[in-house]
Design a protein around this motif. Structure first.
Motif, short mmCIF file in Angstrom:
data_model
loop_
_atom_site.label_atom_id
_atom_site.label_comp_id
_atom_site.label_asym_id
_atom_site.label_seq_id
_atom_site.Cartn_x
_atom_site.Cartn_y
_atom_site.Cartn_z
N VAL A 53 -102.53 16.23 -62.02
CA VAL A 53 -101.57 15.36 -61.34
C VAL A 53 -100.29 16.17 -61.13
N TYR A 54 -99.82 16.17 -59.90
CA TYR A 54 -98.57 16.84 -59.54
C TYR A 54 -97.45 15.79 -59.57
N PHE A 55 -96.38 16.12 -60.28
CA PHE A 55 -95.22 15.25 -60.42
C PHE A 55 -93.98 15.97 -59.87
N PRO A 56 -93.85 16.16 -58.56
CA PRO A 56 -92.65 16.82 -58.05
C PRO A 56 -91.41 15.99 -58.38
N ASN A 57 -90.35 16.67 -58.86
CA ASN A 57 -89.16 15.99 -59.35
C ASN A 57 -87.89 16.55 -58.76
N ASN A 58 -86.86 15.75 -58.85
CA ASN A 58 -85.49 16.16 -58.53
C ASN A 58 -84.61 15.58 -59.63
N TYR A 59 -84.87 16.03 -60.85
CA TYR A 59 -84.25 15.46 -62.05
C TYR A 59 -82.98 16.23 -62.39
N ALA A 60 -81.87 15.50 -62.48
CA ALA A 60 -80.58 16.11 -62.80
C ALA A 60 -80.09 15.59 -64.15
N LEU A 61 -79.13 16.30 -64.71
CA LEU A 61 -78.61 15.96 -66.04
C LEU A 61 -77.38 15.05 -65.99
N TYR A 62 -76.59 15.14 -64.94
CA TYR A 62 -75.37 14.34 -64.78
C TYR A 62 -74.44 14.47 -65.98
N GLU A 65 -76.47 15.04 -72.29
CA GLU A 65 -77.39 15.84 -73.10
C GLU A 65 -78.72 15.13 -73.34
N TYR A 66 -78.69 13.80 -73.48
CA TYR A 66 -79.93 13.07 -73.71
C TYR A 66 -80.92 13.27 -72.56
N ARG A 67 -80.42 13.47 -71.34
CA ARG A 67 -81.32 13.69 -70.21
C ARG A 67 -82.02 15.03 -70.33
N ALA A 68 -81.33 16.03 -70.85
CA ALA A 68 -81.96 17.33 -71.07
C ALA A 68 -83.04 17.21 -72.13
N ARG A 69 -82.76 16.47 -73.19
CA ARG A 69 -83.76 16.29 -74.26
C ARG A 69 -84.96 15.48 -73.78
N ALA A 70 -84.72 14.52 -72.90
CA ALA A 70 -85.80 13.64 -72.43
C ALA A 70 -86.71 14.31 -71.41
N GLY A 93 -80.73 24.59 -61.23
CA GLY A 93 -79.42 25.12 -60.86
C GLY A 93 -78.44 24.07 -60.40
N GLN A 94 -77.28 24.55 -60.05
CA GLN A 94 -76.18 23.70 -59.63
C GLN A 94 -76.25 23.46 -58.13
N GLU A 95 -75.98 22.24 -57.70
CA GLU A 95 -75.92 21.87 -56.29
C GLU A 95 -74.69 20.99 -56.11
N GLY A 96 -73.57 21.60 -55.77
CA GLY A 96 -72.31 20.85 -55.74
C GLY A 96 -71.98 20.42 -57.16
N VAL A 97 -71.79 19.11 -57.36
CA VAL A 97 -71.53 18.60 -58.71
C VAL A 97 -72.81 18.25 -59.45
N ARG A 98 -73.93 18.34 -58.76
CA ARG A 98 -75.22 17.96 -59.35
C ARG A 98 -75.78 19.11 -60.18
N ASP A 99 -76.03 18.85 -61.45
CA ASP A 99 -76.57 19.82 -62.40
C ASP A 99 -78.06 19.55 -62.56
N ASN A 100 -78.88 20.22 -61.77
CA ASN A 100 -80.33 20.01 -61.81
C ASN A 100 -80.92 20.60 -63.08
N ALA A 101 -81.85 19.88 -63.68
CA ALA A 101 -82.38 20.25 -64.99
C ALA A 101 -83.27 21.48 -64.96
#
Length: 158
Positions: A53-62, A65-70, A93-101
């Motif tokens: 199963v492919y799960f393409p994502n666009n998950y950011a941390l905002y 820290e809990y998002r990085a752990r999750a 990487g960084q995209e403007g203010v968005r910190d992609n995981a």
């Protein structure tokens, strides 16, 4: 900004169900980003014999820290509980203010172990050799399939 999971505000949910694609090497399924939050779709794909199963994502941390752990935990669980490989590309990487995981993943059905992991800050291709026999072995090892009680789950859809 925000904390993610605003898909329902911007996109119309699909109605195609959970199609399976027969590839030259195995049966494939796809669950896009937010879909990984719902275990039912993964189970339906597994019941149809999907091996990857492919799960393409666009998950950011905002900035949380809990998002990085999750990150990755749900797809590790989905691979393990359903006995399939999970391939989880994620923007890095960084995209403007968005910190992609970042941390794209390839996960084995044998224990939900990570077999390849990308970095947090750059685009890259991660590769792992997988053995589709591990899918049958994972499903044989665990009694989930034998012991399911679908007659008790009808309340999930009512």
């Amino acid at each position: 900004g925000g904390t993610g999971s605003f898909e329902r505000l911007y996109f119309t949910p699909g109605d195609l169900g959970f199609p399976v694609f027969q590839a030259a090497r195995g049966k494939l399924g796809v669950q896009i980003c937010y879909d990984r939050m719902f275990p039912e779709g993964s189970r339906l794909l597994a019941l149809q014999g999907v091996e990857i199963v492919y799960f393409p994502n666009n998950y950011a941390l905002y900035g949380y820290e809990y998002r990085a752990r999750a990150w990755g935990r749900l797809t590790m669980a989905r691979a393990y509980e359903n006995g399939f490989f999970a391939v989880v590309p994620n923007k890095a990487g960084q995209e403007g203010v968005r910190d992609n995981a970042g941390r794209s993943l390839i996960i084995s059905p044998l224990g939900g172990e990570i077999v390849a992991e990308g970095s947090t800050d750059k685009e890259e291709l991660i590769v792992a050799e997988i053995d589709l026999d591990d899918v049958a072995e994972a499903r044989r090892r665990l009694p989930f399939w034998r012991d399911r009680r679908p007659e008790l789950y009808r309340g999930l859809t009512s």
